[in-house]
Design a protein around this motif. Sequence first.
Motif, PDB file in Angstrom:
ATOM      1  N   ALA A 158      -5.340  -7.178  14.375  1.00  0.00           N
ATOM      2  CA  ALA A 158      -3.980  -6.768  14.759  1.00  0.00           C
ATOM      3  C   ALA A 158      -3.358  -5.906  13.668  1.00  0.00           C
ATOM      4  CB  ALA A 158      -3.118  -7.999  15.011  1.00  0.00           C
ATOM      5  N   ALA A 159      -3.546  -6.305  12.413  1.00  0.00           N
ATOM      6  CA  ALA A 159      -2.946  -5.544  11.298  1.00  0.00           C
ATOM      7  C   ALA A 159      -3.523  -4.129  11.268  1.00  0.00           C
ATOM      8  CB  ALA A 159      -3.226  -6.260   9.977  1.00  0.00           C
ATOM      9  N   LEU A 160      -4.831  -4.022  11.420  1.00  0.00           N
ATOM     10  CA  LEU A 160      -5.468  -2.704  11.312  1.00  0.00           C
ATOM     11  C   LEU A 160      -5.142  -1.840  12.529  1.00  0.00           C
ATOM     12  CD1 LEU A 160      -8.807  -3.859   9.697  1.00  0.00           C
ATOM     13  CD2 LEU A 160      -7.155  -2.269   8.681  1.00  0.00           C
ATOM     14  N   SER A 161      -4.999  -2.463  13.698  1.00  0.00           N
ATOM     15  CA  SER A 161      -4.683  -1.619  14.853  1.00  0.00           C
ATOM     16  C   SER A 161      -3.250  -1.111  14.774  1.00  0.00           C
ATOM     17  CB  SER A 161      -4.976  -2.334  16.169  1.00  0.00           C
ATOM     18  OG  SER A 161      -3.963  -3.229  16.438  1.00  0.00           O
ATOM     19  N   GLN A 162      -2.369  -1.875  14.136  1.00  0.00           N
ATOM     20  CA  GLN A 162      -0.970  -1.429  14.016  1.00  0.00           C
ATOM     21  C   GLN A 162      -0.794  -0.421  12.875  1.00  0.00           C
ATOM     22  OE1 GLN A 162       0.555  -5.416  13.838  1.00  0.00           O
ATOM     23  NE2 GLN A 162       1.472  -5.275  15.836  1.00  0.00           N
ATOM     24  N   ALA A 163      -1.448  -0.702  11.749  1.00  0.00           N
ATOM     25  CA  ALA A 163      -1.215   0.134  10.552  1.00  0.00           C
ATOM     26  C   ALA A 163      -2.228   1.279  10.428  1.00  0.00           C
ATOM     27  CB  ALA A 163      -1.279  -0.730   9.300  1.00  0.00           C
ATOM     28  N   GLY A 164      -3.409   1.088  11.008  1.00  0.00           N
ATOM     29  CA  GLY A 164      -4.468   2.101  10.809  1.00  0.00           C
ATOM     30  C   GLY A 164      -5.306   1.769   9.595  1.00  0.00           C
ATOM     31  N   GLN A 165      -4.649   1.470   8.498  1.00  0.00           N
ATOM     32  CA  GLN A 165      -5.363   1.069   7.293  1.00  0.00           C
ATOM     33  C   GLN A 165      -4.449   0.188   6.447  1.00  0.00           C
ATOM     34  OE1 GLN A 165      -5.849   5.168   5.704  1.00  0.00           O
ATOM     35  NE2 GLN A 165      -4.826   4.444   3.856  1.00  0.00           N
ATOM     36  N   ILE A 166      -5.051  -0.636   5.608  1.00  0.00           N
ATOM     37  CA  ILE A 166      -4.279  -1.451   4.663  1.00  0.00           C
ATOM     38  C   ILE A 166      -4.661  -0.983   3.258  1.00  0.00           C
ATOM     39  CG2 ILE A 166      -3.786  -3.781   3.797  1.00  0.00           C
ATOM     40  CD1 ILE A 166      -2.931  -3.478   6.695  1.00  0.00           C
ATOM     41  N   ASP A 167      -3.646  -0.619   2.482  1.00  0.00           N
ATOM     42  CA  ASP A 167      -3.872  -0.114   1.122  1.00  0.00           C
ATOM     43  C   ASP A 167      -3.639  -1.179   0.055  1.00  0.00           C
ATOM     44  OD1 ASP A 167      -4.058   2.697   2.076  1.00  0.00           O
ATOM     45  OD2 ASP A 167      -1.964   2.341   2.610  1.00  0.00           O
ATOM     46  N   VAL A 168      -2.745  -2.109   0.384  1.00  0.00           N
ATOM     47  CA  VAL A 168      -2.342  -3.139  -0.586  1.00  0.00           C
ATOM     48  C   VAL A 168      -2.389  -4.475   0.140  1.00  0.00           C
ATOM     49  CG1 VAL A 168      -0.439  -3.991  -2.034  1.00  0.00           C
ATOM     50  CG2 VAL A 168      -0.732  -1.514  -1.687  1.00  0.00           C
ATOM     51  N   VAL A 169      -3.006  -5.469  -0.478  1.00  0.00           N
ATOM     52  CA  VAL A 169      -2.942  -6.806   0.125  1.00  0.00           C
ATOM     53  C   VAL A 169      -2.521  -7.824  -0.917  1.00  0.00           C
ATOM     54  CG1 VAL A 169      -5.460  -7.158  -0.060  1.00  0.00           C
ATOM     55  CG2 VAL A 169      -4.144  -8.582   1.460  1.00  0.00           C
ATOM     56  N   TYR A 170      -1.526  -8.607  -0.539  1.00  0.00           N
ATOM     57  CA  TYR A 170      -1.128  -9.783  -1.314  1.00  0.00           C
ATOM     58  C   TYR A 170      -1.668 -11.002  -0.568  1.00  0.00           C
ATOM     59  CZ  TYR A 170       2.022  -7.600  -4.715  1.00  0.00           C
ATOM     60  OH  TYR A 170       2.538  -6.877  -5.765  1.00  0.00           O
ATOM     61  N   ASN A 171      -2.731 -11.594  -1.114  1.00  0.00           N
ATOM     62  CA  ASN A 171      -3.247 -12.850  -0.552  1.00  0.00           C
ATOM     63  C   ASN A 171      -2.389 -13.966  -1.127  1.00  0.00           C
ATOM     64  OD1 ASN A 171      -5.485 -12.349   1.258  1.00  0.00           O
ATOM     65  ND2 ASN A 171      -6.496 -11.423  -0.513  1.00  0.00           N
ATOM     66  N   ASN A 172      -1.274 -14.194  -0.444  1.00  0.00           N
ATOM     67  CA  ASN A 172      -0.224 -15.056  -0.976  1.00  0.00           C
ATOM     68  C   ASN A 172      -0.166 -16.429  -0.294  1.00  0.00           C
ATOM     69  OD1 ASN A 172       2.608 -15.666  -2.104  1.00  0.00           O
ATOM     70  ND2 ASN A 172       2.950 -15.594   0.118  1.00  0.00           N
ATOM     71  N   ALA A 173      -0.432 -16.470   1.011  1.00  0.00           N
ATOM     72  CA  ALA A 173      -0.298 -17.745   1.728  1.00  0.00           C
ATOM     73  C   ALA A 173      -1.259 -18.774   1.151  1.00  0.00           C
ATOM     74  CB  ALA A 173      -0.603 -17.552   3.211  1.00  0.00           C
ATOM     75  N   ALA A 174      -0.781 -19.981   1.019  1.00  0.00           N
ATOM     76  CA  ALA A 174      -1.639 -21.069   0.533  1.00  0.00           C
ATOM     77  C   ALA A 174      -1.022 -22.383   0.945  1.00  0.00           C
ATOM     78  CB  ALA A 174      -1.769 -21.010  -0.996  1.00  0.00           C
ATOM     79  N   ILE A 175      -1.842 -23.415   0.929  1.00  0.00           N
ATOM     80  CA  ILE A 175      -1.302 -24.757   1.154  1.00  0.00           C
ATOM     81  C   ILE A 175      -1.495 -25.592  -0.110  1.00  0.00           C
ATOM     82  CG2 ILE A 175      -1.507 -24.905   3.652  1.00  0.00           C
ATOM     83  CD1 ILE A 175      -4.170 -26.519   3.035  1.00  0.00           C
ATOM     84  N   MET A 176      -0.560 -26.471  -0.316  1.00  0.00           N
ATOM     85  CA  MET A 176      -0.641 -27.470  -1.388  1.00  0.00           C
ATOM     86  C   MET A 176      -1.054 -28.783  -0.721  1.00  0.00           C
ATOM     87  SD  MET A 176       0.326 -28.458  -4.560  1.00  0.00           S
ATOM     88  CE  MET A 176       1.794 -27.728  -5.285  1.00  0.00           C
TER      89      MET A 176
END
Length: 243
Positions: free
Chosen positions: A76-94
């Motif tokens: 979904a991200a790639l079809s909307q944006a075309g490309q991703i240049d920056v990624v913050y892998n931020n989500a996490a669980i404690m």
Amino acid sequence: MKTLKGRWSLVTGASRGVGLHVSEGLALLGSNLILHSRTLAHTESIASKLRALGVQVFAVSGELSDQRQVDSLLDAALSQAGQIDVVYNNAAIMTPHRSAYFETPAEDYRTSFEVNVISLARICNRLVPPMIARGWGRVVNLTSGIQDQPELSAYSVSKAAVDKYVRDLAPKLAGTGVHMNLLDPGWLRTDLGGPNAPNDPSSVLPGALVPAMLNDGISGRFFRAQDYAGMTLADALEKALAK
Ligand SMILES: NC(=O)c1ccc[n+]([C@@H]2O[C@H](COP(=O)([O-])OP(=O)(O)OC[C@H]3O[C@@H](n4cnc5c(N)ncnc54)[C@H](OP(=O)(O)O)[C@@H]3O)[C@@H](O)[C@H]2O)c1
């Protein structure tokens, strides 16, 4: 500060806490955004607020313990944006606090690794090769300064795995134009950090933006957002370059 203007950034866990502040910071620098959370409704109001800053914003959803959902959110991200240049892998669980730490259930480790490590690696597997092919990219993987807390070992060892992942990949990225670094936001009063944390979530800025903004060609660094709290972004970048 042209580095991020017009680029596409994906922020996982953008609905609250660190991810929310990072997303706002990126939008203020002119980056377009893909905001991730588990439910589209969680990022609806943030998306509207950030669009008002003049950038394009889309939202994607996905439970990161389910690798099929990771693939779908990336589709979904790639079809909307075309490309991703920056990624913050931020989500996490404690994982839950286990006073009886020698009785920490295997499930704590499984879930924590699935969300905090395996999904992160899967996102990198999909997004980093195209960044290398284009000769530019920034990957910021959220880690933690947690130590000496065996009650939270399923969480802390997952973050140690993220550190090792980044450090092992870093030499391979030399000369590619792609940077992959680690970011410790500090102990913050978020849902994950809890009410007793000493720092307001907003204190991740401007430090959290430093690894995305630097153009020094270096990967594998460990950035502490709190080292830059209260500074301007320009001063934070100067300080980071001097290190
Ligand atoms: N807060 C601290 O003191 C602290 C200290 C050191 C490191 N960190 C690191 O900083 C990062 C952000 O932490 P935070 O305090 O901002 O966390 P937070 O306030 O709990 O926010 C977590 C975000 O991740 C998403 N999320 C949670 N579980 C998920 C799952 N299973 N699948 C997909 N998305 C999920 C949430 O989305 P929903 O809207 O769908 O719930 C939310 O957007 C984490 O990597 C954390 O380990 C935090």
